[in-house]
Design an enzyme around this catalytic site. Structure first.
Site, mmCIF file in Angstrom:
data_model
loop_
_atom_site.group_PDB
_atom_site.id
_atom_site.type_symbol
_atom_site.label_atom_id
_atom_site.label_comp_id
_atom_site.label_asym_id
_atom_site.label_seq_id
_atom_site.Cartn_x
_atom_site.Cartn_y
_atom_site.Cartn_z
ATOM 1 N N GLU A 32 -82.871 -5.743 30.090
ATOM 2 C CA GLU A 32 -84.136 -5.249 30.627
ATOM 3 C C GLU A 32 -84.257 -3.762 30.324
ATOM 4 O OE1 GLU A 32 -83.983 -6.095 34.811
ATOM 5 O OE2 GLU A 32 -82.394 -4.675 35.194
ATOM 6 N N HIS A 91 -84.438 -3.458 39.865
ATOM 7 C CA HIS A 91 -83.053 -2.999 39.771
ATOM 8 C C HIS A 91 -82.998 -1.479 39.676
ATOM 9 C CE1 HIS A 91 -81.874 -7.104 37.961
ATOM 10 N NE2 HIS A 91 -81.400 -7.038 39.187
#
Lengths: 302, 375
Positions: free
Chosen positions: A212, A251
């Site tokens: 990501e 995150h």
């Protein structure tokens, strides 16, 4: 033979008597993981799932052979627990804690490197070799995701791993070993550091990385391909292609900062190294088909 | 948590890093006193968290009290919601430097970064002229040594008297980095004044949220959030980002939510808000839905694939939330993971179709948002 964890790996559980620790100890054992002992300070003499509990890691390793330690320890005590395991000579450690302070994470990784050990996590579901053993909390009973096979998977995310792996399995593949390196900015172990193990593993034909935005782990994978450290086919799926700059997408590690970490940069690096990047989770299986077939027929990288 | 400049400078002052004399004002009526105390000319610095304040006209150098009043009024009335202005004595600048401490995740060390050009966009400079950037890694298990600071100060090409002032500033900045569990602490620019002093012109301090339990000096109030809903979500521990498009995301897991965000854009849709109710929040469906309903979104899209965050528990939460909140907009649900069969049953009983494919669910939500059929 799988990597990091296999049937013969003797596992210690730190934090075994806690709610999560005891619940997942049961599941890890049921799946076939060899759990030899547990540690919870002050709870020596108890048993969890017939596994003996010790007060300290040192006492546990003095009594049993231990290859790896699985931590179910809250984030604020994780540094202490990891250093305790390292101090007792444990070389493979998995910590699932979500919320480890950044400075603790730096110290953990630094000490692990000095000890020649691998700490996987935090903020991860752990490591699993479906059908063999697991350190962590994967829903291995969902067969359309955790099917044994020959694709290695590395990931920075939990739920997205279920999503992508389901697509890999749907295409007819299965998983050799899945390592969740976790979603923190300073994971204990980075993608590229695990690649040599996948390279050497005769049960892994290709690797899927689920990355990501944020950080440089995907770029390091590209470098490993470029310099010939890793030569098996590699397919990537990366979340956050359309994410705005400067926003932290879930995150702690998923943010473009310091001019680094955009998904465009990662795609560019991976593709120029010869990896395939899937735009959607549903395309991962197709790309695996493409590069594994090409590999087979004209010995060309995908 | 990113602190305001005046707070970062409080921290610098406490650590012994020189800062210009300054006073914080909350309203125009306090301006006179503040200007009298710091003297003229002075600088009016808007206390907002965004970068690029200079370009936005949020930092003003003023020569007279009248000018100060005009500019301060302009700032308070601007569209940037400025609630506080730091009034600072103007510095006679001889030279500007850059100094920061951050984290190197690969080497797992603290990293001191310095540059003899200050006030610049260091990220841009790292791309165009990386050779101008000085880096000094610090093993935080050993701590900063004298030589680390000397390496920085003497590589900046400074005359010895200045280098000798920079050395303790490097030490102190590193101390701040450690003491405050910083992701980043930055002085940009670090001024060398015409009078020969070294002074922190600006201050940036980002404290690691994971360390908030041991970092209690600064409380994260609503002032740190862009809007009320983000603040309300934060109080619940629910990750939330406002985007103002059509589709409210109510998903589980950071990676999956981010991916759904991408898929919506690929499908030509727009996102109203990013929201995660997975992990420790998987029993908070009602709260999550009420946050989504505060948006002007046209549809709520629920996508999950949970492990510990059990599908049946999440589905039950969603069903109860619908019963209680009676949402005024359609809901598209794709709830999978542990006990997913039970989840499908629960949703069906409540009259919701449970999709199993993320991309199909995204497509459905985008169609609804664009005025398509509501099924």
């Amino acid at each position: 033979m799988s990597i990091f964890i296999e049937r013969s790996t003797k596992v210690l559980i730190q934090g075994i008597t806690g709610k999560e620790g005891s619940y997942w100890t049961k599941h890890m054992k049921e799946m076939g993981t060899q759990i030899v002992a547990g540690v919870t300070p002050g709870k020596a003499g108890q048993q969890v799932e017939s596994i003996p509990v010790f007060n300290t890691v040192r006492q546990a390793v003095n009594t049993y052979d231990v290859d790896a330690s699985m931590l179910f320890v809250p984030p604020r005590f994780t540094k202490d627990a990891v250093l305790e395991a390292l101090d007792s000579g444990v070389k493979k450690i998995v910590t699932v804690a979500d919320g480890i302070p950044l400075h603790d994470a730096i110290q953990i990784r630094q000490e692990a490197k000095k000890a020649g050990a691998y700490v996987v996590g935090g903020n991860t579901s752990g490591v699993i070799s479906p059908g063999k053993a697991m350190m962590g909390f994967f829903p291995y009973w969902i067969k359309r995701v955790y099917k044994p096979g020959r694709i290695g998977i590395m990931t920075r995310s939990g739920s997205l791993t279920n999503e992508v792996t389901a697509m890999v399995v749907k295409t007819g593949y299965g998983v050799s070993t899945l390592i969740g390196v976790g979603g923190d900015p300073v994971p204990g172990t980075r993608f590229a550091e695990m690649l040599p193990f996948y390279q050497a593993d005769e049960e892994t034909d290709a690797v899927v990385i689920i990355g990501e935005l944020g950080g440089t782990m995907e770029e390091e994978v590209a470098e490993a391909i470029q310099n010939g450290t890793f030569t098996k086919p590699l397919v990537a799926f990366l979340g956050g292609r359309t994410a705005p700059k400067g926003k932290r997408m879930g995150h702690a590690g998923a943010i473009v900062s310091g001019g680094k970490g955009s998904v465009e940069d990662k795609i560019k690096a991976l593709e120029s190294a010869g990896a395939l990047v899937a735009k959607k989770p549903s395309l991962v299986g197709q790309l695996l088909n493409r590069c594994i077939k090409e590999e087979r027929f004209d010995d060309k990288r995908c | 948590m990113k602190l305001f400049e005046y707070q970062a400078k409080e921290v610098f002052k406490e650590a012994g890093i020189p800062i210009p004399e300054g006073h914080l004002i909350n309203e125009l009526s306090q301006l006179d006193d503040a200007v009298r105390q710091v003297g003229l000319p002075c600088v009016l610095k808007s206390q907002v968290l965004q970068g690029g304040r200079g370009k936005a006209g949020l930092i003003q150098l003023v020569e007279t009290l009248d000018e100060a009043k005009d500019k301060a009024e302009e700032i308070f009335n601007s569209a940037y919601h400025v609630k506080q202005i730091l009034v600072e004595r103007a510095v006679n600048i001889e030279k500007e430097l850059y100094l920061s401490v951050t984290v190197d995740p690969v080497d797992s060390k603290a990293l001191i970064i310095a540059c003899e050009e200050g006030g610049i966009d260091i990220e841009a400079l790292a791309v165009t002229s990386p050779e101008k950037i000085i880096k000094e890694p610090i093993d935080i298990n050993l701590g900063i040594q004298g030589f680390n600071s000397r390496n920085i100060a003497y590589n900046l090409g400074l005359d010895t008297p200045y280098a000798k002032q920079v050395i303790p500033i490097v030490q102190k900045l590193y101390t701040v980095f450690r003491k405050y569990d910083a992701e980043l602490v930055e002085i940009n620019p670090l001024f060398i004044t015409q009078e020969g002093h070294v002074v922190a012109g600006d201050g940036k301090l980002i404290i690691d949220d994971n360390a908030s339990y041991r970092q209690t000096t600064y409380e994260k109030t609503s002032a740190y959030y862009d809007n009320e809903v983000e603040y309300e979500a934060a109080l619940e521990g629910i990750p939330y980002i406002q985007f103002d498009g059509d589709i409210s995301l109510m998903c589980a897991g950071a990676g999956l939510t981010t991916t759904v965000y991408d898929l919506i854009h690929y499908a030509g849709g727009t996102v109203a808000n990013y929201l995660e109710f997975g992990g420790p929040n998987y029993r908070k469906a009602e709260k999550a839905m009420s946050l989504c309903l505060k948006n002007e979104s046209k549809v709520i899209l629920i996508v999950t694939f949970g492990t510990i965050a059990r599908a049946d528990v999440m589905a039950e939460g969603v069903v109860n939330a619908i019963a209680k909140l009676k949402p005024d907009r359609p809901i598209v649900a794709c709830i999978r993971g542990t006990n997913e069969e039970k989840a499908v049953e629960l949703l069906q009983e409540a009259g919701l179709e449970c999709l199993f494919d993320t991309e199909e669910a995204v497509q459905r939500a985008v169609e609804i948002a664009q005025g398509g059929m509501v099924s």
